[in-house]
Design a protein around this motif. Sequence first.
Motif, PDB file in Angstrom:
ATOM      1  N   TYR A   1       5.144   0.481  10.259  1.00 15.02           N
ATOM      2  CA  TYR A   1       5.571   1.884  10.187  1.00 15.02           C
ATOM      3  C   TYR A   1       6.201   2.197   8.837  1.00 15.02           C
ATOM      4  O   TYR A   1       6.037   3.302   8.299  1.00 15.02           O
ATOM      5  N   LEU A   2       6.921   1.225   8.280  1.00  8.54           N
ATOM      6  CA  LEU A   2       7.520   1.418   6.964  1.00  8.54           C
ATOM      7  C   LEU A   2       6.425   1.620   5.922  1.00  8.54           C
ATOM      8  O   LEU A   2       6.507   2.526   5.077  1.00  8.54           O
TER       9      LEU A   2
ATOM     10  N   GLN B   1       3.513   2.764   6.427  1.00 12.32           N
ATOM     11  CA  GLN B   1       2.827   4.028   6.697  1.00 12.32           C
ATOM     12  C   GLN B   1       3.647   5.247   6.279  1.00 12.32           C
ATOM     13  O   GLN B   1       3.187   6.380   6.407  1.00 12.32           O
ATOM     14  N   GLY B   2       4.854   5.018   5.798  1.00 20.90           N
ATOM     15  CA  GLY B   2       5.698   6.126   5.356  1.00 20.90           C
ATOM     16  C   GLY B   2       6.451   6.821   6.471  1.00 20.90           C
ATOM     17  O   GLY B   2       6.884   7.968   6.301  1.00 20.90           O
ATOM     18  N   LYS B   3       6.634   6.144   7.609  1.00 23.11           N
ATOM     19  CA  LYS B   3       7.326   6.751   8.748  1.00 23.11           C
ATOM     20  C   LYS B   3       8.843   6.829   8.540  1.00 23.11           C
ATOM     21  O   LYS B   3       9.523   7.590   9.234  1.00 23.11           O
TER      22      LYS B   3
ATOM     23  N   LYS C   1      16.253   3.580   3.820  1.00 21.76           N
ATOM     24  CA  LYS C   1      15.155   4.073   4.648  1.00 21.76           C
ATOM     25  C   LYS C   1      15.467   3.826   6.120  1.00 21.76           C
ATOM     26  O   LYS C   1      15.872   2.719   6.498  1.00 21.76           O
TER      27      LYS C   1
ATOM     28  N   LYS D   1      12.459   7.700   6.948  1.00 18.75           N
ATOM     29  CA  LYS D   1      13.060   8.817   6.232  1.00 18.75           C
ATOM     30  C   LYS D   1      14.173   8.291   5.335  1.00 18.75           C
ATOM     31  O   LYS D   1      14.933   7.404   5.726  1.00 18.75           O
ATOM     32  N   ASP D   2      14.247   8.837   4.132  1.00 16.04           N
ATOM     33  CA  ASP D   2      15.322   8.452   3.218  1.00 16.04           C
ATOM     34  C   ASP D   2      16.626   9.096   3.671  1.00 16.04           C
ATOM     35  O   ASP D   2      16.688  10.303   3.908  1.00 16.04           O
TER      36      ASP D   2
END
Length: 668
Positions: free
Chosen positions: A291-292, A294-296, A325, A298-299
């Motif tokens: 998931y990381l 894949q850009g899931k 993150k 949030k900052d």
Amino acid sequence: MTLSKMRFSSLKSSSIIIPLVLLLIAGVFVSSVVFTGCGKKEGSTLNISEDAANKVYVPAGKYDEFYAFVSGGFSGQLAVYGLPSGRLFRVIPVFSVDPEKGWGYSEETKPMLMTSHGFIPWDDSHHSELSMTGGVPNGKWIFLNGNNTPRLARIDLKTFRTAEILEIPNSAGNHSSPFTTENSEYVVCGTRFSIPIKEKDVSIDSYKETFNGTISFVKINPESGKMNVEFQLMSPPFDYDLSHAGKGPSHDWFFFSCYNTEQAHTLLEVNASQKDKDFIMAVNWKKAEEYLAQGKAKDSEAEYYHNTYSDATHSGSSEVLKTVKVLDPKDCPGMVYYIPCPKSPHGADVDPSGEYIVGGGKLATVIPVFSFTKMIKAIEDKQFDGDVAGIPVIKYEAALHGEVQKPGLGPLHTEFDDKGFAYTSMFVSSEVVKWDLKKLEVVDRAPSFYSVGHIMIPGGDSKKPWGKYLVVMNKITKDRFLPTGPELTQSAQLYDISGEKMKLLLDFPTIGEPHYAQGIQADIISGQSVKIFKLDENKHPHMIKSVNDGRVERKGNEVHVYIGMIRSHFTPDNIEGVKVGDKVFFHVTNLEQDWDIPHGFAVMGNQNSELLVMPGETQTITWEPKVATVYPFYCTDFCSALHQEMQGYIRVHPKDSNAEIKFSMGGK
């Protein structure tokens, strides 16, 4: 975050919980009062080894078999003992200042204790964890948690020094920490106290709506050991406790105990004991990595410090980080699951095979043992009993391997030997219980003195336990040692577990309040120990390479003194021209290149500490004299027959003096 409605029947309110709480409270009283003196009670079975003295005696010139690294509790440090002797070798300063070694006092080490709250010279260190390769301790590093100001430390076992301290953002009470995956890909840090993560100033009564916990996955560089908060998991506002990584078939998973599923925020001893079960949280960290990628994530804005110590410059430095993150389980299906666990679990322990996960419910009357295989099947078959904040709750029976019946009162923590047995500490009934991992039958029990918390078998939480010794860390000592006023020494006990019956071998005192420990065969570490720091590799900006380089320099109201130390003199040893109001920096280099010849440095009137300088090392102490007079300085660490002669003087003049800097290089 507003939690989904808890629909699962396994967390129903139960009238048996309040009596159990009262039983626990009564049990603590019994263990601390009624058990007092039971070590001397006639006719009691103490399981003391007949040849205990011989088994713990390490003859002159011989070495202990194991290192034991015992957390220092409220001392904030890490203690190193030998087993079986129980001898204290060293206290490694980590989160708290240490005047013996100048830790947190020297200019080089002050950055190591910097946090977003400023310079914090203390912490509460609960758990230690050795780095691993293939699920077996490798002797490279040991990690330690800072509970109060959330921090994670890495100690280098070549130097027995703290090499790195990382502040953990979005966390409070870094207690479920620092436990590692099989190859130390990650060290995890779970929060004990849920807090408002985004909205800072909120009513405590809004706990259920605005508070959250976090689980931080800190990535470890396999070569350098450098740590980085790779990602965090947002979690419901529970309290997270002991955790352990999977092994073998369960390699991709991490298991955390958690309590206060009631989400109470006042009088937790009653209000967090309303249901008959809490949870073990199962996290698929490989899925989290997906998931990381894949850009899931949030900052999240979060200021936190990353402090590192260099053996080249002999100095610490601080880096301030601004974001982290965060993954939310409700957006990442298949990443997190809850398994109901008998009430208020402390332990979440994985056996050497990686198949069994043992819970330790402090208010439970059984020890639950979960099967990883059954857990996976339950997930595949969707055998769920509702959800919490979008996190599925696996049915208790679907994941259960079985329960150990009537083990004792107050099960806390389980370790494993190399013969298929598990050992669980019983806080209330003050004993350790040995049981068969597959048959789930108690085969032995041994009294502890008193109120045992964590236990440790060297390698007992790894794939390769050395099943010879068991260390028991007790919360109360009572009659075990000579009295020392209102507070008695903290303590540990050593048991022989090589046979069918556990045999008590030794009581030994410990620093602080010991919580958890790690043990490893001594020869894995001893052969790699650093003996000196090579002078030609010293990159400290204020080092000197010989006594001829000693000097004193004025820069405004700063005076920099470059001192060389060698048996048994300082160069320079007499200094004049310092004035009241000056800030004096003593840059001290130990020019020795011989093992175990540290030198110390102390000057009268110094308001912080001494320096303890290893061979080939440079350290700096700051001194601000208040009165015009002559001050002596001297070596604090015995170095030779002429140690007493290793001294010097520094003359301080009035503030308005015109005195020039002068110094002696050892002439008559």
